[in-house]
Scaffold this motif. Structure first.
Motif, PDB file in Angstrom:
ATOM      1  N   GLU A 178       0.840  -1.201   0.000  1.00 17.84           N
ATOM      2  CA  GLU A 178       0.000   0.000   0.000  1.00 17.84           C
ATOM      3  C   GLU A 178       0.877   1.254   0.000  1.00 17.84           C
ATOM      4  O   GLU A 178       0.616   2.209  -0.731  1.00 17.84           O
ATOM      5  CB  GLU A 178      -0.895  -0.034   1.247  1.00 17.84           C
ATOM      6  N   ASN A 225       3.968   1.437  -0.997  1.00 21.43           N
ATOM      7  CA  ASN A 225       4.671   1.502  -2.284  1.00 21.43           C
ATOM      8  C   ASN A 225       3.774   2.078  -3.381  1.00 21.43           C
ATOM      9  O   ASN A 225       4.227   2.856  -4.215  1.00 21.43           O
ATOM     10  CB  ASN A 225       5.150   0.096  -2.659  1.00 21.43           C
ATOM     11  N   LYS A 226       2.486   1.689  -3.323  1.00 28.21           N
ATOM     12  CA  LYS A 226       1.522   2.193  -4.311  1.00 28.21           C
ATOM     13  C   LYS A 226       1.355   3.698  -4.178  1.00 28.21           C
ATOM     14  O   LYS A 226       1.149   4.403  -5.169  1.00 28.21           O
ATOM     15  CB  LYS A 226       0.163   1.519  -4.089  1.00 28.21           C
ATOM     16  N   LEU A 227       1.398   4.187  -2.930  1.00 25.70           N
ATOM     17  CA  LEU A 227       1.154   5.610  -2.679  1.00 25.70           C
ATOM     18  C   LEU A 227       2.450   6.419  -2.558  1.00 25.70           C
ATOM     19  O   LEU A 227       2.475   7.488  -1.985  1.00 25.70           O
ATOM     20  CB  LEU A 227       0.302   5.775  -1.412  1.00 25.70           C
ATOM     21  N   THR A 228       3.535   5.841  -3.074  1.00 24.46           N
ATOM     22  CA  THR A 228       4.794   6.597  -3.138  1.00 24.46           C
ATOM     23  C   THR A 228       4.971   7.100  -4.572  1.00 24.46           C
ATOM     24  O   THR A 228       4.943   6.303  -5.512  1.00 24.46           O
ATOM     25  CB  THR A 228       5.984   5.709  -2.735  1.00 24.46           C
ATOM     26  N   VAL A 229       5.116   8.433  -4.695  1.00 20.45           N
ATOM     27  CA  VAL A 229       5.222   8.969  -6.061  1.00 20.45           C
ATOM     28  C   VAL A 229       6.655   9.439  -6.341  1.00 20.45           C
ATOM     29  O   VAL A 229       7.432   9.687  -5.440  1.00 20.45           O
ATOM     30  CB  VAL A 229       4.230  10.118  -6.294  1.00 20.45           C
TER      31      VAL A 229
END
Lengths: 210, 67
Positions: A204, A206-210
């Motif tokens: 989660e 990692n998904k929300l790391t831009v």
């Protein structure tokens, strides 16, 4: 579009679980018919064959016939696991075992359904998912319930049946089986669910790391 | 969260659209949208570097701490 190849081992496990599941479902249906027949009609000529929850004490002396040294090794047979075959099963005992089989079959069916769903998710590439964590936790709880039930039923069998059985040459021990492997396996799966939880959180993040 | 992302303010100042920024920085629209809406849990230094370079600004112009 990028396609990911499924590992062959996962495919094999998926199909193995699927086939085993349907074999188990078929066997469960047959078992349920028998259980219902025993509970409703009694089945007078029922010949039950059940495993004993305790070991059997015997003292049988023998020899070990392997040429390891010139000396002949002497051995003693001191404990056996065994089965009890009821030649004429009393209807009450038949019903008790029918209820036991009913509960165990249902619990294992529940576990099988969850395992099938979990493996299907993994097969479809869904690894770190909150649904998978819930499935693992449910497998763990169901295994703990099975363990408690088996231990309880083992003691029940011992105090209700085994100590009242009389044989001329053998006697039963008092050590009722406690199936620690089932409990350890349940706890291992519970720990695994927590590892999956951490994996989900990392995914989660990692998904929300831009 | 106490960190406020002022990306939309900087985009308005530079008169740039999110699509344009996405093309120049090389970040997907989905990721930029996550950043703009303040849903992001972390931002890579490389991303911040690219955004600051494109918008000609400082990290403090984009990120603000409000206790």
């Amino acid at each position: 579009m990028e396609t990911t190849r499924k590992p062959r081992s996962i495919s094999l496990i998926y199909w193995f679980v699927k086939v085993t599941f349907w074999i188990y479902v078929t066997a469960s249906v047959i078992a349920m018919f028998l259980v219902v027949a025993i509970l409703l009609f009694g089945m007078e000529d029922l010949q039950l064959h059940v495993g004993t929850p305790v070991k059997i004490n015997v003292v049988e002396q023998g020899t070990l016939d392997v040429n390891l040294s010139e000396k002949l090794a002497e051995v003693k047979l001191v404990g056996l696991t065994g089965d009890v075959h009821f030649v004429n099963t009393p209807i009450e005992i038949g019903r008790i075992y029918a209820v036991f089989i009913f509960i165990i079959v249902l619990l294992f069916l529940y576990i099988f359904i969850i395992i099938k769903r979990f493996i299907t998710n993994v097969y479809n590439g869904i690894y770190f998912d909150f649904n998978n964590i819930s499935l693992l936790k449910r497998i763990s709880y169901a295994l703990i319930i099975i363990w408690l039930f088996l231990v309880f039923f083992g003691f029940f069998q011992y105090y209700f049946l085994i100590i009242n059985m009389n044989f001329e040459t053998v006697e039963f021990t008092a050590n009722v089986q406690t199936y620690p492997v089932i409990l350890l396996f349940a706890l291992f799966i519970w720990v695994l669910s927590h590892i999956f939880m951490k994996g989900c959180e990392l995914q989660e993040e990692n998904k929300l790391t831009v | 969260m106490a960190i406020i992302v002022n990306l939309d303010v900087m985009l308005a100042r530079r008169k740039m659209s999110l699509t344009e920024l996405s093309e120049k920085v090389g970040i997907t629209m989905a990721n930029l949208s996550i950043l703009k809406k303040g849903k992001a849990k972390a931002i890579r230094f490389s991303t911040l570097d690219s955004i600051c370079k494109t918008l000609d600004c400082q990290p403090a112009d984009i990120l603000e701490y409000k206790p």
